[in-house]
Write a protein that holds these residues in place. Structure first.
Motif, PDB file in Angstrom:
ATOM      1  N   VAL A 114       0.594  -1.031  -0.085  1.00 45.09           N
ATOM      2  CA  VAL A 114       0.296  -0.296   0.250  1.00 45.09           C
ATOM      3  C   VAL A 114       1.326   1.179   0.444  1.00 45.09           C
ATOM      4  CG1 VAL A 114      -1.764   1.109   1.269  1.00 45.09           C
ATOM      5  CG2 VAL A 114      -2.015  -0.861   1.225  1.00 45.09           C
ATOM      6  N   VAL A 115       2.148   1.110   1.189  1.00 43.82           N
ATOM      7  CA  VAL A 115       2.944   2.561   0.775  1.00 43.82           C
ATOM      8  C   VAL A 115       3.362   2.979  -0.285  1.00 43.82           C
ATOM      9  CG1 VAL A 115       5.016   3.317   2.283  1.00 43.82           C
ATOM     10  CG2 VAL A 115       3.494   1.971   3.762  1.00 43.82           C
ATOM     11  N   THR A 116       4.007   1.563  -1.231  1.00 42.58           N
ATOM     12  CA  THR A 116       4.467   1.491  -2.149  1.00 42.58           C
ATOM     13  C   THR A 116       3.651   2.416  -2.767  1.00 42.58           C
ATOM     14  OG1 THR A 116       5.894  -0.840  -1.519  1.00 42.58           O
ATOM     15  CG2 THR A 116       6.291  -0.058  -4.125  1.00 42.58           C
ATOM     16  N   GLY A 117       2.444   1.782  -3.449  1.00 38.57           N
ATOM     17  CA  GLY A 117       1.454   2.348  -4.281  1.00 38.57           C
ATOM     18  C   GLY A 117       0.717   3.429  -3.776  1.00 38.57           C
ATOM     19  N   ILE A 118       1.452   3.984  -3.236  1.00 40.55           N
ATOM     20  CA  ILE A 118       1.101   5.577  -2.542  1.00 40.55           C
ATOM     21  C   ILE A 118       1.997   6.155  -3.110  1.00 40.55           C
ATOM     22  CG2 ILE A 118       0.809   7.339  -0.908  1.00 40.55           C
ATOM     23  CD1 ILE A 118      -0.547   5.842   1.237  1.00 40.55           C
ATOM     24  N   LEU A 119       3.184   6.435  -2.851  1.00 34.72           N
ATOM     25  CA  LEU A 119       4.845   6.604  -3.169  1.00 34.72           C
ATOM     26  C   LEU A 119       4.385   6.971  -4.472  1.00 34.72           C
ATOM     27  CD1 LEU A 119       6.238   6.105  -0.202  1.00 34.72           C
ATOM     28  CD2 LEU A 119       5.331   8.199  -0.569  1.00 34.72           C
ATOM     29  N   ALA A 120       5.116   5.573  -5.683  1.00 30.12           N
ATOM     30  CA  ALA A 120       4.646   4.957  -6.596  1.00 30.12           C
ATOM     31  C   ALA A 120       3.735   5.638  -7.920  1.00 30.12           C
ATOM     32  CB  ALA A 120       4.908   4.009  -6.937  1.00 30.12           C
ATOM     33  N   ALA A 121       2.735   5.985  -7.206  1.00 26.96           N
ATOM     34  CA  ALA A 121       2.009   6.680  -7.819  1.00 26.96           C
ATOM     35  C   ALA A 121       2.202   8.371  -8.270  1.00 26.96           C
ATOM     36  CB  ALA A 121       0.330   7.393  -7.030  1.00 26.96           C
ATOM     37  N   ARG A 122       2.437   8.875  -7.512  1.00 24.73           N
ATOM     38  CA  ARG A 122       2.720  10.327  -8.521  1.00 24.73           C
ATOM     39  C   ARG A 122       3.787  10.036  -8.752  1.00 24.73           C
ATOM     40  NH1 ARG A 122       2.791   9.919  -2.264  1.00 24.73           N
ATOM     41  NH2 ARG A 122       1.427  11.439  -1.113  1.00 24.73           N
ATOM     42  N   THR A 172       7.334  14.736 -14.674  1.00 23.20           N
ATOM     43  CA  THR A 172       8.041  13.547 -14.352  1.00 23.20           C
ATOM     44  C   THR A 172       9.534  14.113 -12.771  1.00 23.20           C
ATOM     45  OG1 THR A 172       8.380  12.961 -16.734  1.00 23.20           O
ATOM     46  CG2 THR A 172       9.798  12.466 -14.922  1.00 23.20           C
ATOM     47  N   LEU A 173       9.593  15.067 -12.974  1.00 25.87           N
ATOM     48  CA  LEU A 173      10.567  15.295 -12.173  1.00 25.87           C
ATOM     49  C   LEU A 173      10.350  14.878 -10.529  1.00 25.87           C
ATOM     50  CD1 LEU A 173      13.567  15.821 -11.622  1.00 25.87           C
ATOM     51  CD2 LEU A 173      13.631  17.572 -11.929  1.00 25.87           C
ATOM     52  N   ILE A 174       8.802  16.051 -10.841  1.00 25.99           N
ATOM     53  CA  ILE A 174       7.852  15.989  -9.227  1.00 25.99           C
ATOM     54  C   ILE A 174       8.138  14.711  -8.952  1.00 25.99           C
ATOM     55  CG2 ILE A 174       6.440  17.181  -8.484  1.00 25.99           C
ATOM     56  CD1 ILE A 174       6.616  19.137 -10.030  1.00 25.99           C
ATOM     57  N   GLY A 175       7.012  14.191  -9.764  1.00 25.50           N
ATOM     58  CA  GLY A 175       7.105  12.710  -9.332  1.00 25.50           C
ATOM     59  C   GLY A 175       8.157  12.259  -9.065  1.00 25.50           C
ATOM     60  N   LEU A 176       9.424  12.071  -8.984  1.00 25.28           N
ATOM     61  CA  LEU A 176       9.709  11.309  -8.381  1.00 25.28           C
ATOM     62  C   LEU A 176      10.423  11.942  -6.868  1.00 25.28           C
ATOM     63  CD1 LEU A 176      12.696  11.373 -11.552  1.00 25.28           C
ATOM     64  CD2 LEU A 176      11.958   9.500 -10.658  1.00 25.28           C
ATOM     65  N   GLY A 222       8.670  11.132  -5.001  1.00 22.92           N
ATOM     66  CA  GLY A 222       7.230  10.514  -4.239  1.00 22.92           C
ATOM     67  C   GLY A 222       8.543   8.679  -3.868  1.00 22.92           C
ATOM     68  N   LEU A 223       9.549   8.613  -4.655  1.00 24.25           N
ATOM     69  CA  LEU A 223      10.337   7.588  -4.914  1.00 24.25           C
ATOM     70  C   LEU A 223      11.081   7.591  -3.419  1.00 24.25           C
ATOM     71  CD1 LEU A 223      11.438   7.160  -8.222  1.00 24.25           C
ATOM     72  CD2 LEU A 223       9.538   5.988  -7.139  1.00 24.25           C
ATOM     73  N   VAL A 228      11.561  14.921   2.998  1.00 30.31           N
ATOM     74  CA  VAL A 228      10.808  13.424   2.536  1.00 30.31           C
ATOM     75  C   VAL A 228      10.611  12.361   2.968  1.00 30.31           C
ATOM     76  CG1 VAL A 228       9.911  13.116   0.589  1.00 30.31           C
ATOM     77  CG2 VAL A 228       9.900  15.255   0.434  1.00 30.31           C
ATOM     78  N   PHE A 229      12.498  11.619   3.648  1.00 30.25           N
ATOM     79  CA  PHE A 229      12.368  10.921   3.577  1.00 30.25           C
ATOM     80  C   PHE A 229      11.582  10.468   5.195  1.00 30.25           C
ATOM     81  CE2 PHE A 229      14.924   7.909   5.606  1.00 30.25           C
ATOM     82  CZ  PHE A 229      15.726   6.925   5.078  1.00 30.25           C
ATOM     83  N   LEU A 230      12.198  11.318   6.497  1.00 32.28           N
ATOM     84  CA  LEU A 230      11.687  10.817   7.589  1.00 32.28           C
ATOM     85  C   LEU A 230      10.040  11.283   7.676  1.00 32.28           C
ATOM     86  CD1 LEU A 230      13.861  14.035   9.788  1.00 32.28           C
ATOM     87  CD2 LEU A 230      13.803  11.742  10.074  1.00 32.28           C
ATOM     88  N   LEU A 231       9.609  12.381   6.922  1.00 30.52           N
ATOM     89  CA  LEU A 231       8.196  12.395   6.504  1.00 30.52           C
ATOM     90  C   LEU A 231       7.238  11.456   6.237  1.00 30.52           C
ATOM     91  CD1 LEU A 231       6.002  14.833   5.616  1.00 30.52           C
ATOM     92  CD2 LEU A 231       5.804  12.882   4.662  1.00 30.52           C
TER      93      LEU A 231
END
Length: 414
Positions: A152-160, A258-262, A264-265, A318-321
Motif C-alpha cells: 500500500v505504501v509503495t502504491g501511494i508513493l509510486a503513484a506520484r 516526471t521530475l516532481i513525481g520522482l 515520491g520515490l 520527505v524521507f523522514l515524513l
C-alpha cells in the motif's frame, strides 16, 4: 456434511497464504490505493485543462477522500458479512469504469463526481487487507499485514512518480485510462490466484455491522486514540503532498511532472518503516515506536521549510515524513486488528475513516493556505498537525501512567 465442510474450510484457512499470494495481494492493494493519489502531481494540468481556479483545484483531492470515507463507512463492513473474494472482483471492475469516466471528463462537475466515485471504490484496498488477514494463520498474520501494508505504501508513493511520467508523455487523462486497464488485469489475476474461503453465517445484519463500528470505537479508548492519531498524521502527510507540486512546477524551478513525481520515490522509505514498525509492534514496542515516529514527523517539517533554498534538505524532510507517517500507521493497524480479529474488516474501515478525514482536511487547507501564505504557510500548517499528534501521544502516556499508579495503589490498599 456441514461439519466436514466447516473442517475443510478451517484446514484451508490453517494453511494460510503462500508468499506468492501475499505479494500478489500486496501488489493489488498498491494498485488500488494509487487511484486516490494519481491526481496530486496533476492538479495544475487538470486546472488548466478544465478551467478550474488554483485555489479550488484541491477539491479534486478532497472529494476523492470524501468518497473514500463514505466507502469505508458503507462498503468495507460488507466484507465481514459476505464472501470478500466476490466483493473484490465487483469493486475492481466498477473502479475501472469510474477511472474511464474521470479520463473522459469534459467539465469540472464530471471530473469531481468521477473522482468521488473513484475514492468510494478505492476502499478495495481495505477489503484486500482484511481478506489477507482473515486468510493468514495467527502465526503469520502480522507478517502478512505488514507485507500488504508495504504494498500500500509503495502504491501511494509510486503513484506520484508514475502519474507524473505518464502525464508528461500522454497527458493527465492517459494516467487514468492506463489505471483502468491495470484494474481489469488485476481482477483477472486475483480471480485465479486468491483461494476460496468458506463464508460463515452471521446472525447480525448489515445495519448491525454499521452501527457496531462507532460503538466499538467509543467503548475502546485504544481504538479512538489510534484513530485520532491517524487523522492528524495524514492531515500532515496530505498537506505536504498536495502542495508540493505548486512551488516545484513554478519558477524558479519549473520542474517537469516526471521530475516532481520522482520526489515520491524518496518516500519509499515509508515501506521500510511499515515493515520495521510491524515487527516492533509484534514485540510489544508499538507505543514507543509511535512516539519516536511522531518526533521524526515534527522534525521533518523543519527540513521541509528550507524549500526553495535547499532541495537536499527538502529530500531529507520527505524521507523522514514518509518514514514517520507509515511507521505510525502500521503501529495503529497492528492495534486495530489485534483487538477484535473477527471484526477486522469493519474496524479497519472505521480506523481509515479518520485517515480519510485527515487527508481531506490536509488537501483542502493546503491549497487555500498556499494561495494566501505560500510555502511558509504550508510548513506551519503541516508542523501544527504534527505537533498536535505528538501532544496527543504525550497526554496518552501520562494518562496511562496515572491509571497504572491508581491500580497499583488500589492493589496495595487491598
Amino acid at each position: 456434511m456441514s461439519e466436514n465442510t466447516g473442517d475443510a474450510a478451517n484446514r484451508g484457512v490453517a494453511r494460510g497464504l503462500s508468499r506468492a499470494q501475499t505479494l500478489l495481494v500486496a501488489a493489488a492493494a498498491g494498485m488500488s490505493v494509487a487511484n486516490i493519489y494519481y491526481a496530486q502531481p496533476l492538479l495544475d494540468l487538470m486546472a488548466n485543462d478544465l478551467g478550474i481556479s488554483p485555489s479550488s483545484i484541491g477539491l479534486v483531492v478532497t472529494l476523492t477522500q470524501v468518497g473514500y470515507g463514505l466507502g469505508l463507512i458503507f462498503i468495507v463492513p460488507i466484507g465481514d458479512l459476505i464472501d470478500r473474494r466476490k466483493l473484490i472482483i465487483v469493486q475492481g471492475l466498477l473502479s475501472a469504469i469510474a477511472l474511464v469516466v474521470v479520463a473522459t471528463a469534459g467539465a469540472k462537475a464530471m471530473l469531481l463526481a468521477g473522482m468521488g466515485v473513484v475514492g468510494l471504490l478505492a476502499v478495495l484496498v481495505q477489503i484486500l487487507v482484511a481478506h489477507a488477514a482473515a486468510l493468514a494463520t495467527p502465526t503469520q498474520r502480522g507478517g502478512v499485514v505488514g507485507t500488504v501494508t508495504s504494498g500500500v505504501v509503495t502504491g501511494i508513493l509510486a503513484a506520484r512518480s508514475v502519474a507524473g511520467t505518464i502525464a508528461d508523455y500522454g497527458g493527465w487523462r492517459t494516467v487514468y485510462l492506463t489505471s483502468a486497464l491495470l484494474m481489469i488485469a488485476m481482477v483477472g489475476i486475483l480471480v485465479k490466484a486468491l483461494p476460496r474461503q468458506e463464508v460463515e453465517r452471521h446472525p447480525e445484519t448489515y445495519l448491525d455491522a454499521l452501527l457496531s463500528v462507532p460503538h466499538t470505537f467509543v467503548s475502546e479508548p485504544a481504538l479512538l486514540f489510534r484513530g485520532v492519531l491517524a487523522l492528524l498524521i495524514f492531515a500532515s502527510f496530505s498537506t505536504f503532498w498536495t502542495a508540493l507540486v505548486l512551488p516545484l512546477s513554478a519558477p524558479p524551478f519549473s520542474y517537469s511532472h516526471t521530475l516532481i513525481g520522482l520526489f515520491g520515490l524518496v518516500g519509499l522509505a515509508g515501506a521500510i518503516g511499515a515493515t520495521c514498525a510491524g515487527r516492533l509492534a509484534d514485540r510489544g514496542y508499538g507505543r514507543w515506536t509511535t512516539g519516536i515516529s511522531l518526533v521524526f514527523l515534527l522534525a521533518s517539517w523543519a527540513l521541509i521549510a528550507f524549500l526553495p533554498h535547499s532541495i537536499l534538505l527538502l529530500l531529507m524532510g520527505v524521507f523522514l515524513l514518509d518514514l514517520a507517517v507509515q511507521a505510525v500507521h502500521v503501529s495503529n493497524l497492528s492495534v486495530v486488528v489485534s483487538l477484535h480479529p473477527q471484526k477486522s474488516g469493519r474496524l479497519i474501515g472505521g480506523y481509515m475513516v479518520f485517515y480519510s478525514v485527515g487527508s481531506a482536511v490536509g488537501a483542502i487547507t493546503a491549497t487555500a493556505i498556499y494561495a494566501r501564505y505560500g510555502w511558509p504557510g504550508i510548513c506551519v500548517l503541516g508542523g501544527a498537525f504534527s505537533a498536535v499528534a505528538l501532544l496527543v501521544w504525550i497526554v496518552s502516556r501520562f494518562s496511562t501512567s496515572a491509571d497504572r499508579t491508581n491500580r497499583l495503589a488500589e492493589c496495595t490498599r487491598g
